[in-house]
Design an enzyme around this catalytic site. Structure first.
Site, PDB file in Angstrom:
ATOM      1  N   PRO A  89      46.421  43.819  34.709  1.00  0.00           N
ATOM      2  CA  PRO A  89      47.669  43.049  34.676  1.00  0.00           C
ATOM      3  C   PRO A  89      47.801  42.197  33.413  1.00  0.00           C
ATOM      4  O   PRO A  89      48.871  41.684  33.119  1.00  0.00           O
ATOM      5  CB  PRO A  89      47.591  42.165  35.931  1.00  0.00           C
ATOM      6  N   GLU A 116      38.026  40.973  40.520  1.00  0.00           N
ATOM      7  CA  GLU A 116      38.748  40.016  39.680  1.00  0.00           C
ATOM      8  C   GLU A 116      38.990  40.536  38.272  1.00  0.00           C
ATOM      9  O   GLU A 116      39.666  39.902  37.482  1.00  0.00           O
ATOM     10  CB  GLU A 116      37.982  38.689  39.621  1.00  0.00           C
ATOM     11  N   ASP A 169      66.743  61.501  30.997  1.00  0.00           N
ATOM     12  CA  ASP A 169      66.182  60.451  31.843  1.00  0.00           C
ATOM     13  C   ASP A 169      66.700  59.077  31.460  1.00  0.00           C
ATOM     14  O   ASP A 169      66.999  58.824  30.300  1.00  0.00           O
ATOM     15  CB  ASP A 169      64.658  60.379  31.676  1.00  0.00           C
TER      16      ASP A 169
HETATM   17 CL1  6GU Z   1      47.229  48.064  35.458  1.00  0.00          CL
HETATM   18  N1  6GU Z   1      46.253  46.607  37.424  1.00  0.00           N
HETATM   19  C1  6GU Z   1      46.358  45.677  38.391  1.00  0.00           C
HETATM   20  N2  6GU Z   1      45.294  45.397  39.131  1.00  0.00           N
HETATM   21  N3  6GU Z   1      47.477  45.010  38.636  1.00  0.00           N
HETATM   22  C2  6GU Z   1      48.534  45.312  37.874  1.00  0.00           C
HETATM   23  C3  6GU Z   1      48.495  46.270  36.865  1.00  0.00           C
HETATM   24  C4  6GU Z   1      47.324  46.911  36.649  1.00  0.00           C
HETATM   25  N4  6GU Z   1      49.701  46.323  36.287  1.00  0.00           N
HETATM   26  C5  6GU Z   1      50.449  45.451  36.941  1.00  0.00           C
HETATM   27  N5  6GU Z   1      49.755  44.832  37.887  1.00  0.00           N
END
Ligand code: 6GU
Length: 237
Positions: A89, A116, A169
């Site tokens: 994230p 984590e 698209d």
């Molecule tokens: Cl790539 N991984 C995780 N754990 N949460 C996310 C993500 C990735 N992209 C958005 N949220």
């Protein structure tokens, strides 16, 4: 194209990647997808892939060794450049322009995180691109990897059938797609726009472009603002 997915849960990909466009691309050999479990690269009895963070705090952290060993394992015979992607994230937010770039690579290694997150030295040492699929938190990188692979595979030449096209698209020209209709002409009092029944291809094309712009303006004005960025372009207005 070769894609390696490094994960603690290889079994979750089977159904999604077996079906539809990706399934067809895999069976026809357009893309080869391999799964590697980080747990194969542990040497303790409990096959430990995570550990407590130094100096405390909640959650667990993915350990360096199984991750580095897994990446080195899938890269060991590589004769082409390998693109490493850490799904997190905290990464750069995925967009169609990045998908197009990734679709142009020959060997992609996707690392799915859990717990984590990854020990910071995995980021430092691996030289991986870090990608997020949006501003929300998932419990693991697996669903993000499915998103990335899906978006890439449909762009590979030969992946879509004759009656499917990536050129129209949403996002391919920086705009959202125009509305689509199929039979019947009227459904519960809702009619198909007359112009689509006219057979006038120039008028239909103009209607589609105008609807596409209207929809983008209403729903995603940010796409229009970011000319030249994130694959968004207003060239064809
Ligand atoms: Cl790539 N991984 C995780 N754990 N949460 C996310 C993500 C990735 N992209 C958005 N949220």
């Amino acid at each position: 194209m070769r894609i390696d997915i490094l994960t603690l849960f290889p079994e979750v990909f089977e159904a999604y990647f077996g079906a539809s466009i990706i399934g067809r691309a895999v069976s026809s050999g357009l893309v080869r997808i391999f799964y590697t479990n980080f747990r194969e690269f542990t040497d303790d009895k409990h096959r430990t892939v995570d550990d407590k963070p130094f100096s405390g705090g909640p959650g667990m952290v993915m350990k360096c060794k199984p991750v580095f060993d897994a990446v080195e394992h899938v890269c060991r015979d590589a004769t082409v450049e390998v693109t490493r992607v850490l799904l997190t994230p905290q990464g750069e937010r995925l967009n169609q322009r990045m998908v197009e770039e990734l679709a142009g690579t020959e060997h992609l290694v996707l690392l799915c995180g859990h717990y984590e997150g990854f020990d910071e030295r995995i980021r430092q040492g691996l030289g991986a691109r870090e990608i997020s699929i949006g501003d929300y938190v998932l419990s693991g990188g697996e669903s993000a990897a499915m998103v990335v692979v899906d978006a890439i595979v449909r762009l590979l030449p030969g992946s879509l059938g004759d009656d499917e096209s990536a050129a129209n698209d949403s996002f391919s020209d920086g705009l959202l797609e125009h509305p689509q209709y199929t039979r019947p002409r009227a459904f519960r009092g809702m009619e198909v726009p007359e112009v689509l029944l006219s057979g006038n291809h120039a008028e239909i094309e103009a209607w589609r472009r105008s609807e596409s712009r209207k929809r983008t303006m209403q729903r995603r004005p940010d796409l229009l603002d970011r000319e030249g960025d994130a694959g968004a372009s207003t060239d064809n207005q």
